[in-house]
Each structure stands twice: as C-alpha cells, then as structure tokens.
Enzyme design. Structure first.
Site, PDB file in Angstrom:
ATOM      1  N   ARG A   1      -9.790   1.450 -16.227  1.00  0.00           N
ATOM      2  CA  ARG A   1      -9.173   2.162 -15.099  1.00  0.00           C
ATOM      3  C   ARG A   1     -10.091   3.237 -14.522  1.00  0.00           C
ATOM      4  O   ARG A   1     -10.008   3.547 -13.330  1.00  0.00           O
ATOM      5  CB  ARG A   1      -7.837   2.773 -15.534  1.00  0.00           C
ATOM      6  CG  ARG A   1      -6.713   1.758 -15.550  1.00  0.00           C
ATOM      7  CD  ARG A   1      -5.420   2.399 -15.994  1.00  0.00           C
ATOM      8  NE  ARG A   1      -4.269   1.590 -15.619  1.00  0.00           N
ATOM      9  CZ  ARG A   1      -3.022   1.877 -15.964  1.00  0.00           C
ATOM     10  NH1 ARG A   1      -2.761   2.946 -16.686  1.00  0.00           N
ATOM     11  NH2 ARG A   1      -2.031   1.092 -15.581  1.00  0.00           N
ATOM     12  N   LYS A  48      10.709 -10.467 -22.064  1.00  0.00           N
ATOM     13  CA  LYS A  48      12.048 -10.381 -21.476  1.00  0.00           C
ATOM     14  C   LYS A  48      12.195 -11.058 -20.119  1.00  0.00           C
ATOM     15  O   LYS A  48      11.401 -10.808 -19.206  1.00  0.00           O
ATOM     16  CB  LYS A  48      12.424  -8.906 -21.308  1.00  0.00           C
ATOM     17  CG  LYS A  48      12.637  -8.189 -22.619  1.00  0.00           C
ATOM     18  CD  LYS A  48      13.045  -6.779 -22.323  1.00  0.00           C
ATOM     19  CE  LYS A  48      13.340  -6.004 -23.593  1.00  0.00           C
ATOM     20  NZ  LYS A  48      13.463  -4.577 -23.276  1.00  0.00           N
ATOM     21  N   GLY A  91      -1.396  -5.450 -17.246  1.00  0.00           N
ATOM     22  CA  GLY A  91      -0.733  -5.298 -18.533  1.00  0.00           C
ATOM     23  C   GLY A  91      -1.331  -6.150 -19.632  1.00  0.00           C
ATOM     24  O   GLY A  91      -2.551  -6.245 -19.785  1.00  0.00           O
ATOM     25  N   GLY A 111       3.502  -1.923 -14.661  1.00  0.00           N
ATOM     26  CA  GLY A 111       4.779  -1.845 -13.944  1.00  0.00           C
ATOM     27  C   GLY A 111       4.589  -1.932 -12.434  1.00  0.00           C
ATOM     28  O   GLY A 111       5.383  -2.555 -11.725  1.00  0.00           O
TER      29      GLY A 111
HETATM   30  C1  3PG Z   1       0.987   2.837 -16.402  1.00  0.00           C
HETATM   31  O1  3PG Z   1       0.175   2.926 -17.317  1.00  0.00           O
HETATM   32  O2  3PG Z   1       1.847   1.934 -16.339  1.00  0.00           O
HETATM   33  C2  3PG Z   1       0.890   3.823 -15.278  1.00  0.00           C
HETATM   34  O3  3PG Z   1      -0.142   4.728 -15.488  1.00  0.00           O
HETATM   35  C3  3PG Z   1       2.212   4.510 -15.075  1.00  0.00           C
HETATM   36  O4  3PG Z   1       2.584   5.228 -16.219  1.00  0.00           O
HETATM   37  P1  3PG Z   1       4.126   5.469 -16.517  1.00  0.00           P
HETATM   38  O5  3PG Z   1       4.726   4.132 -16.826  1.00  0.00           O
HETATM   39  O6  3PG Z   1       4.180   6.423 -17.679  1.00  0.00           O
HETATM   40  O7  3PG Z   1       4.732   6.055 -15.261  1.00  0.00           O
HETATM   41 MG    MG Z   2       4.094   1.907 -17.612  1.00  0.00          MG
END
Ligand code: 3PG
Ligand code: MG
Length: 417
Positions: A40, A206, A374, A397
C-alpha cells in the site's frame, strides 16, 4: 472518470493534503513494529513523485488499525515514515499529531517538494465520527486535497469526506490520486464492457459478504465460479448435507435467489463438484483470547455431494480445481475476489493455488485479470504470482462496496472535471 485527478493540478508551492491508505499489516519484533507488507505504501509512490515534481508541499494523512480514539503506540505511523523515506529516496518528516500547533509548525517549515507524514488520524475518535470541527482542523493546513486512499474511500470519515468537502467549499480543488484513478478504472470502467468470456471467481467465508457483488456481476458475467466456505450456504440451499462446514443458514434464501437469477439470465454458475474436507477436533486448549483451539485432522478428498457429519469442507477438491482452471484459461476477462479455501493452511491451499496459477496463465495468454483485494491478493503473493496479473486492488472492503455498485464517499467528495 469525471473526477479531477492529480494530473489536472497546478500545485507549485501549494500545501496539498494527501489522504493515503497506509493501513499496512505490522507485527511486533524485539519491541519494534515491523511492516510485513508495504504494497500500500509502494502503490502511492507515483502520485507522490508527481506531486514532488510539481513542487507541491505534501502533507500525508492516514490511519493505522482501529485505535478508537486512543494513542495506541503499536498503531503509530512513525515506522511508515521510515519505510516511505527509503522508497522515495528522500526525507519524510513525521509529526506526532494530525491536527493543532505541532502540525501547523511542521507545515509552515515545508519547502516545495517536501513530504510530511502526520500521525494516525484515528488517534482521535472524531475522525471516524466525521466530526466537522476535527475535519476543519485537518483542512486548515491545506490549499488543495488529493485522495489516493482507495482502500479507505468507503469510509465517510473526517480525513476522507469531511475535510475535502470543507476544502471544496472554500474553492480548493479536491482530486483523485493516480492509484485511486487506477482502482476506479480497473474495478469500474474495465468491467462495464468486458471482453468475453467474462469469468468471475468468488470465494471467501460468507455469502452475506458477497451476495450484492454476486447479484451485480450476474448482470455482466458469462460464468461465475464459487469457492470458499460460502459454497456450503449454497449447498444448504440445494438441500445437501454439509456436516460441520461453516455456513449461514439464515442466508439460504439469498443463495437460492442467486441460483435462480443465474438460471434465468443464462449465466453458468458453478459450485464445486468435490471438496477437501477435514475433521475438526477440540484440543481442550484455549488461545490467547480464551477461545477453544480447534485442530483440523484427517484431511481428505470428498467426492460425494454430501459432507460427512463429523467433517467440514475446507477447500475445493482436485476435480473442481481442474474444471475451474479450464474455464479460467478460456476467459478474456477475469475478476477474482476471495480464496477457494483455508489457504493459510498448506493442506487446504491447493484449490486457491490452482486458481491463482490458472489466472496467471490466462493473463500470459492475453486475458485481462483483475483481483479484487483482500485475501485473494494475499494468496496470489503467497503463490509468488502477484506480478502475473493485470491489476491487484489495494482495497478490501472498499473494492467490495465499489463492485456492489455503491458510491464511495471518499470519491463522491472529489471535485468534478
Ligand atoms: C482496510 O484495511 O480495509 C482499510 O484501510 C480500511 O480500514 P477499516 O476497515 O479499519 O476502516
Ligand atoms: Mg477493513
């Protein structure tokens, strides 16, 4: 894209507040925090180099972890300043706060091309609350705003939404960074009119996490391949026995509706035809958090439609891996989100690795492959294939919400072209 980007900005000697997603995995080693994966950070370098070249005074804002308004020392961004400095090959100043006098002083000292990293914005609970007063303090030190934090763009927080809104209100420009632009291109435009066949691979635990993505991609895909524990909610919907596999019995209706929609639209929707299963055994031990430690014993292939009562499904089986790989190799566009099984355990990683290999081969043959962030990114990197795909998202997310078709607050806050 109809949003302004850093390419459109003239920022010589301007103070530019750049929101980045430096929420990187860290680990404590000999009392120091070590960065486990700097992807990142690396992915923001093009934006930072461009801004440095334009002579901007760069102020970086980011969060790390979820300190919930407390100064949690293990969640300090200080180690990130060191790493970024190495990568950029120039000094990165660090200030132990993100608002107030210390920040104002550090910003006043910046020359054109200098880079300053602020401390974790989530050390203030006002960040996540998108508190207007806090947002105003963040915005106070900047003339222009850039968002390169795609991974945080689904959050309507002060540093992603409140601050740019205030800067725009006073006539300041708010632009997308180059990483943000690339993410929106690959997860957005590229999937609007994909070259066909368009194959979507979805995994993860899920159905509830992925159902909206499934629903949306059912409108676009030619084939959807399903793996991961969410398979077992679909299997419940089809009336099969799933033993001790993870499932969401209250989501069976959603799973059934997706199966019906696929049929009605003529989308090939494939569930595994075999699985790798194991027997969960309670060791009688407790982990650090006081939870029972379950060991998986006797890993084996199951070729029956039903899973035995004492077993749990933990990966797609070898026959499924072959079938999925054959389909992936015919694809011209591939979208992959979520592992096929419990790939952190080598005994249940074969399915995910087979998919990773197939995606890499297909890409080498000319397919466009887009990896939705992810765990699938982790799995590709673990297989050493991270550089063999067209695009890997830095969002978790955020990618999911964007693929669902939602408007991300961090994007909405940016100035239109
Ligand atoms: C992540 O790693 O998904 C983002 O940096 C957002 O972090 P958060 O889910 O704690 O808001
Ligand atoms: Mg997250």
């Amino acid at each position: 894209m109809n949003k302004l980007t850093v390419n459109d900005l003239n920022v010589k000697d301007q103070r530019v507040l750049v929101r980045v997603d430096y929420n990187v995995p860290m680990e404590e080693k000999d009392g120091r925090m070590i960065i486990n994966d700097a992807t990142r950070i690396k992915e923001t370098l093009p934006t930072l180099r461009l801004l440095i070249g334009k002579g901007a005074k760069i102020i970086l804002a980011a969060h790390l972890g979820r300190p919930k308004g407390k100064r949690e020392p293990t969640m300090s961004l200080r180690p990130v300043a060191g790493e970024l400095s190495k990568m950029l090959g120039r000094r990165v100043a660090f200030v132990e706060d993100c608002i107030g006098g210390k920040v104002e002083k550090a910003v006043a000292a910046l020359q054109a091309g200098d880079v300053l990293l602020l401390e974790n914005v989530r050390y203030y609970k006002e960040e996540e609350a998108n508190d207007p007063g806090f947002a105003a303090k963040l915005a106070a030190v900047a003339d222009v705003y850039v968002n390169d934090a795609f991974g945080s763009a689904h959050r309507a927080h002060a540093s992603t939404e409140g601050a740019p809104r205030l800067i725009a209100q006073r006539g300041g420009l708010c632009a997308a960074g180059l990483l943000m632009e690339r993410e929106l291109k690959y997860l957005g435009q590229e999937l609007e009119n994909p070259a066909r066949p368009f194959v979507v691979i979805l995994g993860g635990a899920k159905v509830s996490d992925k159902i909206k993505v499934i629903d949306r991609l059912l409108e676009k895909a030619d084939t959807i391949l399903i793996g991961g524990a969410m398979v077992y909610t679909f299997k419940l919907a089809q009336g099969f026995k799933i033993g001790k596999s993870l499932s969401e019995p209250d989501k069976v209706d959603l799973a059934r509706a997706a199966l019906e929609k696929a049929k009605a639209r003529g989308v090939q929707f494939l569930l595994p035809v075999d699985d790798v299963i194991g027997t969960p055994v309670d060791t009688g031990k407790l982990n650090k958090k006081g939870k029972a430690v379950i060991e998986i014993q006797n890993p084996r292939t199951n070729t029956q439609a039903n899973i035995p009562n004492d077993a749990a499904g933990l990966d797609i089986g070898p026959e499924t891996s072959q079938r999925f790989a054959a389909i992936i190799l015919q694809a011209r566009t591939i979208m992959w989100n979520g592992p096929m099984g419990m790939f952190e355990d080598a005994r249940f990683a074969a399915g995910t690795n087979a998919v990773a290999q197939a995606v890499a081969y297909a890409t080498a043959k000319g397919a466009k492959s887009i990896i939705g962030g992810g765990d699938s990114v982790k799995a590709l990197n673990q297989a050493g294939l991270g550089d063999k795909v067209t695009f890997m998202s830095t969002g978790g997310g955020a990618s999911l919400e964007f693929l669902e078709g939602q408007v991300l607050p961090g994007v909405a806050a940016l100035s239109n072209k």
